[in-house]
Design a protein around this motif. Structure first.
Motif, PDB file in Angstrom:
ATOM      1  N   TYR A 136     -11.327   3.457  -2.997  1.00  0.00           N
ATOM      2  CA  TYR A 136     -11.519   2.252  -4.085  1.00  0.00           C
ATOM      3  C   TYR A 136     -13.144   1.986  -3.885  1.00  0.00           C
ATOM      4  O   TYR A 136     -13.796   2.292  -2.683  1.00  0.00           O
ATOM      5  CB  TYR A 136     -10.872   0.987  -3.569  1.00  0.00           C
ATOM      6  CG  TYR A 136     -11.277  -0.137  -4.606  1.00  0.00           C
ATOM      7  CD1 TYR A 136     -10.983  -0.274  -5.766  1.00  0.00           C
ATOM      8  CD2 TYR A 136     -12.434  -1.193  -3.880  1.00  0.00           C
ATOM      9  CE1 TYR A 136     -11.430  -1.576  -6.466  1.00  0.00           C
ATOM     10  CE2 TYR A 136     -12.687  -2.247  -4.557  1.00  0.00           C
ATOM     11  CZ  TYR A 136     -12.593  -2.304  -6.044  1.00  0.00           C
ATOM     12  OH  TYR A 136     -12.658  -3.449  -6.479  1.00  0.00           O
ATOM     13  N   THR A 137     -13.834   1.988  -5.128  1.00  0.00           N
ATOM     14  CA  THR A 137     -15.317   1.674  -5.174  1.00  0.00           C
ATOM     15  C   THR A 137     -15.014   0.578  -6.092  1.00  0.00           C
ATOM     16  O   THR A 137     -14.645   0.622  -7.169  1.00  0.00           O
ATOM     17  CB  THR A 137     -16.113   2.619  -5.490  1.00  0.00           C
ATOM     18  OG1 THR A 137     -15.724   3.454  -6.810  1.00  0.00           O
ATOM     19  CG2 THR A 137     -15.985   3.850  -4.651  1.00  0.00           C
ATOM     20  N   LEU A 142     -16.898  -0.321  -0.796  1.00  0.00           N
ATOM     21  CA  LEU A 142     -16.349   0.859  -0.768  1.00  0.00           C
ATOM     22  C   LEU A 142     -15.045   0.920   0.357  1.00  0.00           C
ATOM     23  O   LEU A 142     -15.286   0.646   1.454  1.00  0.00           O
ATOM     24  CB  LEU A 142     -17.380   1.990  -0.458  1.00  0.00           C
ATOM     25  CG  LEU A 142     -17.001   3.259   0.052  1.00  0.00           C
ATOM     26  CD1 LEU A 142     -16.316   4.024  -1.018  1.00  0.00           C
ATOM     27  CD2 LEU A 142     -18.258   3.950   0.844  1.00  0.00           C
ATOM     28  N   THR A 143     -14.103   1.520  -0.148  1.00  0.00           N
ATOM     29  CA  THR A 143     -12.889   1.745   0.984  1.00  0.00           C
ATOM     30  C   THR A 143     -12.714   2.980   0.751  1.00  0.00           C
ATOM     31  O   THR A 143     -12.524   3.698  -0.145  1.00  0.00           O
ATOM     32  CB  THR A 143     -11.790   0.825   0.395  1.00  0.00           C
ATOM     33  OG1 THR A 143     -11.838  -0.596   0.128  1.00  0.00           O
ATOM     34  CG2 THR A 143     -10.363   1.128   1.157  1.00  0.00           C
ATOM     35  N   PHE A 226      -9.204  -2.354   0.024  1.00  0.00           N
ATOM     36  CA  PHE A 226      -9.107  -2.815  -1.349  1.00  0.00           C
ATOM     37  C   PHE A 226      -8.819  -1.911  -2.282  1.00  0.00           C
ATOM     38  O   PHE A 226      -9.005  -0.686  -2.134  1.00  0.00           O
ATOM     39  CB  PHE A 226     -10.624  -3.227  -1.708  1.00  0.00           C
ATOM     40  CG  PHE A 226     -11.076  -4.501  -0.856  1.00  0.00           C
ATOM     41  CD1 PHE A 226     -11.124  -5.806  -1.579  1.00  0.00           C
ATOM     42  CD2 PHE A 226     -11.877  -4.308   0.355  1.00  0.00           C
ATOM     43  CE1 PHE A 226     -11.646  -6.963  -0.868  1.00  0.00           C
ATOM     44  CE2 PHE A 226     -12.266  -5.380   0.923  1.00  0.00           C
ATOM     45  CZ  PHE A 226     -12.307  -6.667   0.363  1.00  0.00           C
ATOM     46  N   SER A 227      -8.131  -2.215  -3.387  1.00  0.00           N
ATOM     47  CA  SER A 227      -7.614  -1.609  -4.526  1.00  0.00           C
ATOM     48  C   SER A 227      -7.752  -2.279  -5.813  1.00  0.00           C
ATOM     49  O   SER A 227      -8.405  -3.585  -5.680  1.00  0.00           O
ATOM     50  CB  SER A 227      -6.229  -1.296  -4.641  1.00  0.00           C
ATOM     51  OG  SER A 227      -5.460  -2.292  -4.797  1.00  0.00           O
ATOM     52  N   ARG A 228      -7.861  -1.769  -6.926  1.00  0.00           N
ATOM     53  CA  ARG A 228      -8.012  -2.407  -8.162  1.00  0.00           C
ATOM     54  C   ARG A 228      -7.134  -3.663  -8.328  1.00  0.00           C
ATOM     55  O   ARG A 228      -7.542  -4.721  -8.858  1.00  0.00           O
ATOM     56  CB  ARG A 228      -7.848  -1.427  -9.458  1.00  0.00           C
ATOM     57  CG  ARG A 228      -9.019  -0.297  -9.307  1.00  0.00           C
ATOM     58  CD  ARG A 228      -8.867   0.477 -10.539  1.00  0.00           C
ATOM     59  NE  ARG A 228     -10.089   1.310 -10.722  1.00  0.00           N
ATOM     60  CZ  ARG A 228     -11.183   1.348 -11.060  1.00  0.00           C
ATOM     61  NH1 ARG A 228     -11.807  -0.013 -11.402  1.00  0.00           N
ATOM     62  NH2 ARG A 228     -11.917   2.093 -10.916  1.00  0.00           N
ATOM     63  N   GLU A 229      -5.949  -3.516  -7.801  1.00  0.00           N
ATOM     64  CA  GLU A 229      -4.765  -4.744  -8.162  1.00  0.00           C
ATOM     65  C   GLU A 229      -4.968  -5.678  -7.076  1.00  0.00           C
ATOM     66  O   GLU A 229      -4.593  -6.642  -7.154  1.00  0.00           O
ATOM     67  CB  GLU A 229      -3.427  -3.904  -8.069  1.00  0.00           C
ATOM     68  CG  GLU A 229      -3.181  -2.849  -9.073  1.00  0.00           C
ATOM     69  CD  GLU A 229      -3.946  -1.440  -9.048  1.00  0.00           C
ATOM     70  OE1 GLU A 229      -4.497  -1.229  -7.692  1.00  0.00           O
ATOM     71  OE2 GLU A 229      -4.342  -0.914 -10.165  1.00  0.00           O
ATOM     72  N   GLY A 230      -5.231  -5.154  -5.705  1.00  0.00           N
ATOM     73  CA  GLY A 230      -5.297  -6.437  -4.573  1.00  0.00           C
ATOM     74  C   GLY A 230      -5.620  -5.754  -3.440  1.00  0.00           C
ATOM     75  O   GLY A 230      -5.993  -4.439  -3.507  1.00  0.00           O
ATOM     76  N   LEU A 231      -5.376  -6.458  -2.295  1.00  0.00           N
ATOM     77  CA  LEU A 231      -5.745  -5.905  -0.986  1.00  0.00           C
ATOM     78  C   LEU A 231      -4.470  -5.109  -0.634  1.00  0.00           C
ATOM     79  O   LEU A 231      -3.225  -5.401  -0.969  1.00  0.00           O
ATOM     80  CB  LEU A 231      -5.672  -7.068  -0.040  1.00  0.00           C
ATOM     81  CG  LEU A 231      -7.081  -7.694   0.027  1.00  0.00           C
ATOM     82  CD1 LEU A 231      -6.985  -9.086   0.875  1.00  0.00           C
ATOM     83  CD2 LEU A 231      -8.269  -6.915   0.017  1.00  0.00           C
ATOM     84  N   ILE A 248       4.384   2.694   5.450  1.00  0.00           N
ATOM     85  CA  ILE A 248       4.416   1.868   4.668  1.00  0.00           C
ATOM     86  C   ILE A 248       3.382   1.091   4.098  1.00  0.00           C
ATOM     87  O   ILE A 248       2.707   0.458   4.842  1.00  0.00           O
ATOM     88  CB  ILE A 248       5.555   0.594   5.196  1.00  0.00           C
ATOM     89  CG1 ILE A 248       6.819   1.109   5.823  1.00  0.00           C
ATOM     90  CG2 ILE A 248       5.870  -0.315   4.402  1.00  0.00           C
ATOM     91  CD1 ILE A 248       7.662   0.187   6.663  1.00  0.00           C
ATOM     92  N   GLN A 249       3.178   1.324   2.937  1.00  0.00           N
ATOM     93  CA  GLN A 249       1.771   0.936   2.401  1.00  0.00           C
ATOM     94  C   GLN A 249       2.365  -0.274   1.205  1.00  0.00           C
ATOM     95  O   GLN A 249       3.066   0.215   0.264  1.00  0.00           O
ATOM     96  CB  GLN A 249       0.950   2.068   1.478  1.00  0.00           C
ATOM     97  CG  GLN A 249      -0.140   1.345   0.798  1.00  0.00           C
ATOM     98  CD  GLN A 249      -1.230   2.448   0.401  1.00  0.00           C
ATOM     99  OE1 GLN A 249      -1.448   3.660   1.373  1.00  0.00           O
ATOM    100  NE2 GLN A 249      -1.525   2.549  -0.650  1.00  0.00           N
ATOM    101  N   LEU A 250       1.631  -1.301   1.251  1.00  0.00           N
ATOM    102  CA  LEU A 250       2.016  -2.315   0.179  1.00  0.00           C
ATOM    103  C   LEU A 250       0.706  -3.016  -0.480  1.00  0.00           C
ATOM    104  O   LEU A 250      -0.266  -3.118   0.436  1.00  0.00           O
ATOM    105  CB  LEU A 250       2.766  -3.379   0.794  1.00  0.00           C
ATOM    106  CG  LEU A 250       2.676  -3.995   1.875  1.00  0.00           C
ATOM    107  CD1 LEU A 250       1.941  -5.350   1.645  1.00  0.00           C
ATOM    108  CD2 LEU A 250       3.873  -4.128   2.959  1.00  0.00           C
ATOM    109  N   THR A 251       0.966  -3.635  -1.493  1.00  0.00           N
ATOM    110  CA  THR A 251      -0.202  -4.215  -1.911  1.00  0.00           C
ATOM    111  C   THR A 251      -0.068  -5.888  -2.509  1.00  0.00           C
ATOM    112  O   THR A 251       1.129  -6.070  -3.042  1.00  0.00           O
ATOM    113  CB  THR A 251      -0.918  -3.697  -3.376  1.00  0.00           C
ATOM    114  OG1 THR A 251      -1.200  -1.935  -3.350  1.00  0.00           O
ATOM    115  CG2 THR A 251      -2.163  -4.386  -4.090  1.00  0.00           C
ATOM    116  N   VAL A 252      -0.839  -6.732  -1.972  1.00  0.00           N
ATOM    117  CA  VAL A 252      -0.777  -7.951  -2.581  1.00  0.00           C
ATOM    118  C   VAL A 252      -1.728  -8.281  -3.659  1.00  0.00           C
ATOM    119  O   VAL A 252      -2.905  -8.240  -3.447  1.00  0.00           O
ATOM    120  CB  VAL A 252      -1.133  -9.032  -1.136  1.00  0.00           C
ATOM    121  CG1 VAL A 252      -0.993 -10.394  -1.796  1.00  0.00           C
ATOM    122  CG2 VAL A 252      -0.080  -8.786  -0.109  1.00  0.00           C
TER     123      VAL A 252
END
Length: 266
Positions: A136-137, A142-143, A226-231, A248-252
């Motif tokens: 992610y940038t 920068l992630t 970080f991502s565009r949608e959340g952490l 296991i990957q998840l996004t909040v």
């Protein structure tokens, strides 16, 4: 005259912040780097003996102190993908392995040879691969996602994934405490997302469902980004579940994090 001065000053100030914004939004330029171990004890596929060590990663192009700081951290990350699989005693005797890939690969090969001499050798070559790329940038963050695959005998290979975020303004590696103000509240949000993704009802006991807890309590993983949608939060194999479950990957979503994110993080 005062009006003219005010107008000029206003224009200069606007131009300054425009330049600052433009500077913050400068696209990242990446330099791809490929490393392949070429020392003694390379894998010989004809007899299935030896080791193979490779790394595919990148550095940022630029001369700023922030970029140089990020590049130094990236080199250390990639090196740790190798040194994490090396005996701590051997590593302590060769500290430059923490930054030099060839040294780390040589120690990995030496571990293979030692096990063979001790009669504990498993069949086949040992294989260690490190893959590092951007996840992610944004103008400020920068992630990086690093995946390390290793096979050193045994029933199956192992995969370890690391997410690391950097401030593009300062170049330092960001810690979770810099991102959120309330980790207790965050744990609750992550557990909700975890249960939803793994299809576990709110009242169902996680340990009875086969997951590993810490003193009976849900916990945050060792890696986030970080991502565009959340952490993004990622549990590696064995961290909260058996190897067969996989990572296991998840996004909040950020919309759920607005009460716990520090001001100015995004």
């Amino acid at each position: 005259m005062r009006i003219l001065f005010a107008l000029v000053f206003s224009c200069l100030l606007t131009g300054f912040f425009a330049c600052q914004k433009s500077s913050d939004q400068t696209p990242l330029t990446l330099k791809k780097i490929v490393y392949q171990y070429a020392g003694e004890g390379q894998c010989d596929t004809n007899i299935s003996r030896g080791v193979s060590v490779s790394a595919n990663y990148f550095e940022l192009v630029g001369e700023s102190s922030a970029i140089q700081s990020i590049n130094g951290s990236l080199r250390s990350m990639v090196a740790s993908g190798i040194t994490d699989w090396i005996d701590s005693v051997a590593l302590a005797q060769t500290p430059n392995a923490h930054t030099d890939l060839a040294t780390g690969a040589r120690l990995f090969s030496a571990s293979y040879q030692q096990m063979g001499e001790e009669g504990r050798m498993f069949g086949g070559c040992w294989d260690l691969q490190v893959q590092c790329d951007t996840a992610y940038t944004s103008p400020t963050i920068l992630t990086v996602r690093q995946e390390t695959y290793t096979y050193s005998g045994g029933a199956h290979p192992n995969t370890q994934i690391t997410l690391q975020s950097f401030s593009r303004r300062t170049g330092h590696a960001m810690q979770l405490s810099e991102v959120v103000s309330d980790t207790t509240a965050l744990i609750g949000l992550v557990e909700q997302a975890f249960r939803k993704q793994q299809d576990i009802q709110p009242g169902q006991d996680l340990e009875e469902a086969g997951y590993f807890l810490r003193d009976g309590h849900f916990f945050l993983p060792n890696t986030f980004g970080f991502s565009r949608e959340g952490l993004v939060f990622l549990y590696n194999p064995y961290e909260i579940a058996a190897y067969a479950v996989g990572p296991i990957q998840l996004t909040v979503p950020y919309s759920q994090l607005k009460d716990v994110l520090h001001d100015g993080v995004l």
